[in-house]
Design an enzyme around this catalytic site. Structure first.
Site, short mmCIF file in Angstrom:
data_model
loop_
_atom_site.label_atom_id
_atom_site.label_comp_id
_atom_site.label_asym_id
_atom_site.label_seq_id
_atom_site.Cartn_x
_atom_site.Cartn_y
_atom_site.Cartn_z
N ARG A 154 0.80 -1.24 0.00
CA ARG A 154 0.00 0.00 0.00
C ARG A 154 0.83 1.28 0.00
NH1 ARG A 154 -2.54 -3.62 3.27
NH2 ARG A 154 -4.30 -4.60 2.21
N GLY A 215 -1.18 -11.41 8.82
CA GLY A 215 -1.06 -12.85 9.02
C GLY A 215 -2.01 -13.46 10.02
N ASP A 339 -14.53 -11.73 11.22
CA ASP A 339 -13.47 -11.02 10.50
C ASP A 339 -13.82 -9.55 10.32
OD1 ASP A 339 -11.09 -10.57 9.11
OD2 ASP A 339 -11.92 -11.16 7.19
N TRP A 427 -15.64 -9.42 4.01
CA TRP A 427 -15.01 -8.22 3.45
C TRP A 427 -15.71 -6.94 3.89
CZ3 TRP A 427 -14.31 -11.65 -1.25
CH2 TRP A 427 -13.02 -12.18 -1.26
N CYS A 648 -5.14 -24.55 -2.60
CA CYS A 648 -4.91 -23.85 -3.87
C CYS A 648 -5.82 -22.64 -4.09
CB CYS A 648 -5.09 -24.80 -5.05
SG CYS A 648 -4.30 -26.41 -4.83
N CYS A 651 -4.97 -18.58 -4.13
CA CYS A 651 -4.46 -17.91 -5.33
C CYS A 651 -5.31 -18.18 -6.57
CB CYS A 651 -3.02 -18.35 -5.61
SG CYS A 651 -1.84 -17.87 -4.33
#
Length: 725
Positions: A154, A215, A339, A427, A648, A651
């Site tokens: 950023r 993390g 979250d 989100w 997987c 990504c």
């Protein structure tokens, strides 16, 4: 050499001096008279006095929020609501790697400093985009999968002739602003066995470079650290969640926090609470404000026996920047289970509330509320949701706590482990994309999300050894594989630009968007709000009414916050353009609705600009759907799907649907199908893919391979059906 340039040669940075005071006076005189400042003899000659006096030289953008209060408002108004329609492209610069671009550029004395993926730093001539130097910290690209949201960065900070960047693999580095050479480097990681990363921009306060880490999704304990800007020596460190309860707490803050956690499972899980983005600073109160992230794991039952507020998760914390000592905190989501990080943009302002001038802090974190808080004491002044939510019915103003709707949102106590649809989802109503505040209109401009997600309790499991696997201990992000189901889900994930009145706590105006993850905002004295969009545009609205006044294609999605600056009397507006982040990787299937491809570039505009937007050259444009025969069984496919979505999907997308930033594995070439085991075991480190040799057996790799082949045949069938009349 003019007088201003001569005075700059005397500057040593650090504490204010006679030369610094004279320089500030000269800059103010030049700004008032319209004089053109000469190019600096010492690049990035920035210190606290100069940032504090940023309004006296509005042509520069010297820190990530322009000023310490992080309002992202510019006093420049040569470009305004009356002439913005004449804005044209002035210059472009192509970044090296076409994936997540999230940086806010810094512009000082005609030089732009910005970053691209994998923490590569670029110094550009702000007049024409000419590359002055480039610094590649050689981040360990095999660790890209350890960053929850791709290899993003950023931006940088500048101070006393140096440029500072947080490197994805956990380093903090200082670069000579004139030569682009490394000055010093320090490893910020406290535990090399954990996936500690850095994606945020450093802030510099009183000669200290301050940086947090990421993390939490991978079992990391959060902290924020201050380093001496000249030497890189550590000054202080503030932990955000407790460590081993058998050991003494690290300071007053951890004494307070430790009482709100239960059991000891969180020690192995890391606890979370990473400070991966937002900070702001009040020089008069001498307080640094940090935004703290989510827990590790997400599930409070498995993290803290389902009890306690778990401080300082999802909190705003005020710290003494001289010592790193705790001053006060406000927790937006006690015991966070969804979250709902409080790492969104924190801005400071002075507002008249009930006839009284109040020094406030404002934040609109993921949980959907907009908070106005007394920044001296941490007292909650007001809070209201900016979009529809169902996890809470409001905020109790007596206690400052959200009123949680247990029936709608509490999934971890359900004995039947039923999934619950919670809004907003992970989100949030507003993520990292920065908002801005315009003192002239009194409005805050927020890039908002409308989204929900399923949350389901699990039986739990020990922390996995592999770093690039999420340690959530919650089933979430569940998506259907069939195209019709995906389209229906995508239609429920939309966005909007909201002009929010922080005094009345209400919407003044709003602009709808077709999907989430639209860009950060910039507001100016020219009665303008600038924003990039997920569907590949750059736009300007009138700040007071929200009328669209200007629009141009960007040939890619735009997520970062734009900036404006002035050089040689010309005002420019810059967008860091580039599609990426977790929405277009992890949730690639839904991001396809935006209809854009990755194309990392710097786009800079000016009145009368005549440059042409370069053609998009998509890296994977030649990939075809040409799978080998499917030889597996349904049982193997089911097992392969579970392994794929555990290893997987970070990504390559849930259910093997890529958003286009990284390869869609359903379009593997025949050669790659033949070499599949070798690729999985060998990795492709230059592209950010690690080796999975220590995590997956050859039999498990074959299960994943059969799942991908099956998904390829399904995609081929869908494409053939679509071609039929």
């Amino acid at each position: 050499m003019n007088q201003i340039s001569q005075q700059r040669c005397l500057l040593g940075g650090g504490a204010p001096s006679v030369a610094r005071k004279l320089f500030t006076s000269l800059v103010l005189s030049a700004a008032v008279s319209g004089a053109v400042l000469a190019a600096p003899d010492k690049p990035a000659a920035v210190d606290g006095a100069r940032i504090s006096a940023a309004d006296s030289e509005p042509g520069n953008w010297m820190s990530t929020g322009r000023t310490y209060d992080e309002q992202r408002f510019s006093p420049l108004k040569k470009i305004n609501d009356g002439n913005v329609a004449k804005l044209g492209l002035a210059w472009t610069y192509k970044l090296d790697i076409d994936r997540g671009v999230e940086a806010t550029p810094i512009v000082v004395d005609g030089v732009m400093y910005t970053t691209g993926p994998f923490s590569i730093v670029y110094a550009l001539d702000a007049r024409d985009g000419k590359l002055l130097w480039k610094y590649d910290p050689k981040s360990d690209r095999g660790r890209a999968g350890e960053a929850c949201c791709d290899a993003v960065n950023r931006g940088v900070a500048v101070w006393n002739g140096k440029v500072y960047v947080g490197v994805l693999d956990g380093r903090l580095e200082a670069i000579d602003a004139k030569t682009g050479q490394l000055a010093w480097s320090v490893d910020t990681r406290t535990d090399h066995s954990r996936s500690i990363t850095i994606t945020g921009a450093p802030r510099i306060v009183k000669g200290k470079v301050i940086i947090g880490n990421g993390g939490a999704e991978y079992g990391v304990r959060g902290y924020i650290t201050a380093y001496d800007a000249e030497t890189g020596k550590q000054d202080w460190r503030f932990f955000t969640v407790p460590g081993d309860p058998k050991l003494p707490p690290e300071g007053k803050g951890m004494e307070i926090a430790a009482k709100t956690w239960h059991g000891d499972k969180f020690v192995d899980q890391g606890g979370g609470g990473t400070v991966w983005d937002s900070m702001s600073y009040d020089p008069k109160l001498n307080l640094l404000y940090i935004g703290v992230g989510n827990g590790s794991s997400w599930n409070p039952k498995l993290r803290s026996e389902g009890k306690g507020d778990n401080l300082f998760l999802s909190s705003i914390v005020a710290i003494n920047p001289d010592t790193g000592e705790y001053v006060w905190h406000y927790q937006t989501t006690p015991g966070d289970a969804w979250d709902y990080t409080a790492t969104a943009h924190i801005m400071l302002a002075d507002l008249k509330i009930y006839g009284k001038e109040r020094k406030v802090l404002m934040q609109s974190p993921k949980n959907g509320f907009f908070y106005v808080i007394d920044r001296a004491t941490g007292e909650l002044l007001s809070a209201k949701n900016i979009v529809p939510i169902n996890w809470a019915t409001g905020v109790d103003m007596k206690t400052g706590r959200p009123i949680v709707d247990e029936k709608a949102a509490v999934y971890w106590t359900d004995p039947e482990k039923k999934a619950k649809l919670v809004q907003p989802g992970f989100w949030g109503a507003h993520d990292w994309q920065p908002m801005s505040y315009n003192p002239a209109t009194g409005l805050v401009y927020i890039p908002a999300h409308i989204m929900s997600a399923l949350y389901q309790d699990t039986d739990g499991h020990p922390r996995k050894k592999f770093k690039s696997m999420y340690q959530l201990q919650v089933n979430t992000g569940m998506m259907p594989e069939d195209p019709d189901g995906l389209r229906k889900l995508a239609d429920t994930w939309t966005g909007k630009l909201i002009a929010w009145d922080p005094l009345k706590q209400e919407v003044r105006w709003e602009v709808p968007y077709s999907t989430i993850f639209n860009g950060g905002t910039l507001s100016t004295a020219g009665n303008l709000v600038f924003e990039g969009t997920a569907d590949g545009r750059v736009v300007a609205y009138s700040a007071d009414k929200g009328k669209m006044l200007w629009e141009q294609p960007a040939n890619t999605g735009v997520m970062a916050g734009p900036v404006t600056y002035e050089v040689d009397g010309e005002q420019y507006v810059t967008f860091m353009a580039g599609w990426g982040g977790a929405f277009s990787t992890f949730a690639g299937a839904l991001s396809l609705k935006a209809g854009v491809k990755p194309n990392a570039q710097v786009l800079t505009y000016k009145l009368g600009g005549t440059a042409k937007l370069p053609d998009l050259k998509y890296k994977y444009a030649d990939h075809k759907v040409d799978p080998p025969p499917f030889t597996g069984t349904q049982e193997q496919v089911d097992q392969g799907r579970a392994i794929f979505n555990g290893h997987c999907d970070t990504c390559h997308g849930i259910n093997a649907i890529s958003g286009g930033v990284l390869p869609d594995l359903r379009m593997l070439s025949k050669e790659n199908h033949q070499a599949f085991l070798g690729i999985v075991y060998g990795g492709r480190v230059p592209d950010g893919m690690p080796s999975f040799a220590e995590e997956l057996t050859p039999e498990q790799v074959e299960l994943v391979h059969q799942y991908i082949i099956k998904r390829s045949h399904e995609l081929l069938q869908t494409m053939q059906t679509a071609k039929k009349p």
